[in-house]
Design a protein around this motif. Structure first.
Motif, PDB file in Angstrom:
ATOM      1  N   ARG A  55       0.836  -1.201   0.000  1.00 28.41           N
ATOM      2  CA  ARG A  55       0.000   0.000   0.000  1.00 28.41           C
ATOM      3  C   ARG A  55       0.878   1.262   0.000  1.00 28.41           C
ATOM      4  N   MET A  82      -4.765   2.495  -8.249  1.00 22.00           N
ATOM      5  CA  MET A  82      -5.225   3.585  -9.100  1.00 22.00           C
ATOM      6  C   MET A  82      -4.245   3.646 -10.261  1.00 22.00           C
ATOM      7  N   ARG A 102      -9.481   3.248 -11.649  1.00 15.78           N
ATOM      8  CA  ARG A 102      -9.320   2.294 -10.543  1.00 15.78           C
ATOM      9  C   ARG A 102      -9.425   0.878 -11.095  1.00 15.78           C
ATOM     10  N   CYS A 122      -0.661   3.595  -8.397  1.00 18.45           N
ATOM     11  CA  CYS A 122      -0.491   3.680  -6.957  1.00 18.45           C
ATOM     12  C   CYS A 122      -1.250   2.528  -6.323  1.00 18.45           C
ATOM     13  N   LEU A 124      -3.372   0.761  -3.691  1.00 16.81           N
ATOM     14  CA  LEU A 124      -4.328   1.187  -2.673  1.00 16.81           C
ATOM     15  C   LEU A 124      -4.429   0.179  -1.534  1.00 16.81           C
ATOM     16  N   THR A 156      -2.610  13.567  -8.891  1.00 21.75           N
ATOM     17  CA  THR A 156      -3.153  13.498  -7.532  1.00 21.75           C
ATOM     18  C   THR A 156      -3.130  12.047  -7.046  1.00 21.75           C
ATOM     19  N   TRP A 157      -1.945  11.587  -6.692  1.00 21.34           N
ATOM     20  CA  TRP A 157      -1.799  10.216  -6.211  1.00 21.34           C
ATOM     21  C   TRP A 157      -2.535  10.041  -4.882  1.00 21.34           C
ATOM     22  N   PRO A 158      -3.267   8.960  -4.713  1.00 17.81           N
ATOM     23  CA  PRO A 158      -3.995   8.730  -3.458  1.00 17.81           C
ATOM     24  C   PRO A 158      -3.092   8.089  -2.404  1.00 17.81           C
ATOM     25  N   ALA A 159      -1.995   8.755  -2.085  1.00 13.45           N
ATOM     26  CA  ALA A 159      -1.055   8.262  -1.082  1.00 13.45           C
ATOM     27  C   ALA A 159      -0.434   9.464  -0.384  1.00 13.45           C
TER      28      ALA A 159
END
Length: 210
Positions: A55, A82, A102, A122, A124, A156-159
Motif C-alpha cells: 500500500r 489507481m 481504478r 499507486c 491502494l 493526484t496520487w492517493p497516497a
C-alpha cells in the motif's frame, strides 16, 4: 465486455462481464478479437508481467521509445490500484495530461495503452497485484521514466507519502525529459500504430460466454 476510449488518444478502459453463481465467478478478462476491433489491430503479445506492491507504492511514469514502443494491457488480479495513463508524446493535443482508472479485484476492469503513452499506478492495498500483457519484451536501453511526483504533471496520487523505487525517484521531470530528447513524438506514434492497423484484419467478435 465493454471497451471505451479514455480522454487520451490511444488508451481504453475495458470492463468485462462477470458471471457469478454459488460456485464462484468466471470472466473473460482479455479478448484479443474484441480488443482488436476497438484498437484497430491485435495486441502483439510478447511478454507477460506480474507486479506486487505494498500500500502506498507508486510506480512510474514509464514509457518506451517508438518504434517499437510497448503497448500494455493491465489488470489488477488482487487488491486495488489507481492506474494512471499519461500522455508524454510531444505534439499531442493532450500532451502532459493524465487520466486515472481504478483497477481492482471486484470490478476487474483493465486498461489498454498503446505505444508511446506513459504508465504508472499507486497501490491502494497491500499485496496489490497487477498483471500486464505487453507487445514487446523488456529493453532497458529503450525504456525511460518521468518522475511520478513532477509538479508539472501534478498527478493526484492517493497516497500521503508515496513510496518510490530509486529509479523512479531519480527520474527527470517532463520538461527535463523533453529537453533531453527522451519523449516519443505524437505523429511518429500515430504512424507506427497505423502501420499495425494496416496489417491487421480483425474480425467482428462473437458474444461472451460463461
Amino acid at each position: 465486455m465493454k471497451i471505451r476510449p479514455l480522454s487520451i488518444d490511444g488508451a481504453w478502459e475495458i470492463s468485462p462481464e462477470q458471471h457469478a453463481d454459488p460456485r464462484g465467478m468466471f470472466t473473460e478478462w482479455y479478448r484479443h478479437d474484441r480488443l482488436a476491433v476497438a484498437v484497430g489491430h491485435p495486441l502483439r503479445l510478447a511478454q507477460g508481467n506480474l507486479s506486487v506492491s505494498a500500500r502506498g507504492v507508486v510506480r512510474g511514469i514509464h514509457f518506451a521509445d517508438v518504434p517499437p514502443g510497448q503497448a500494455k494491457y493491465v489488470t489488477c488480479v488482487r487488491g486495488a490500484v489507481m492506474d494512471v495513463v499519461v500522455d508524454v508524446r510531444t505534439g499531442s493535443p493532450t500532451f502532459g495530461q493524465w487520466e486515472m482508472v481504478r483497477l481492482d479485484e471486484a470490478d476487474r476492469r483493465a486498461v489498454y495503452l498503446s505505444e508511446g503513452l506513459g504508465h504508472g499506478f499507486c497501490a491502494l492495498t497491500d499485496d496489490a497485484t497487477l498483471s500486464y500483457l505487453c507487445s514487446a519484451t523488456y529493453n532497458p536501453a529503450a525504456e525511460h521514466t518521468v518522475h511520478p511526483l513532477d509538479s508539472e504533471l501534478a498527478i493526484t496520487w492517493p497516497a500521503g507519502h508515496p513510496l518510490l523505487s530509486a529509479r523512479d525517484a531519480a527520474a527527470p521531470s517532463l520538461t527535463e525529459a523533453r529537453a533531453a530528447g527522451l519523449l516519443p513524438e505524437y505523429q511518429a506514434c500515430r504512424s507506427f500504430t497505423a502501420s499495425l492497423n494496416s496489417s491487421a484484419t480483425p474480425r467482428r467478435a462473437e458474444g461472451d460466454h460463461p
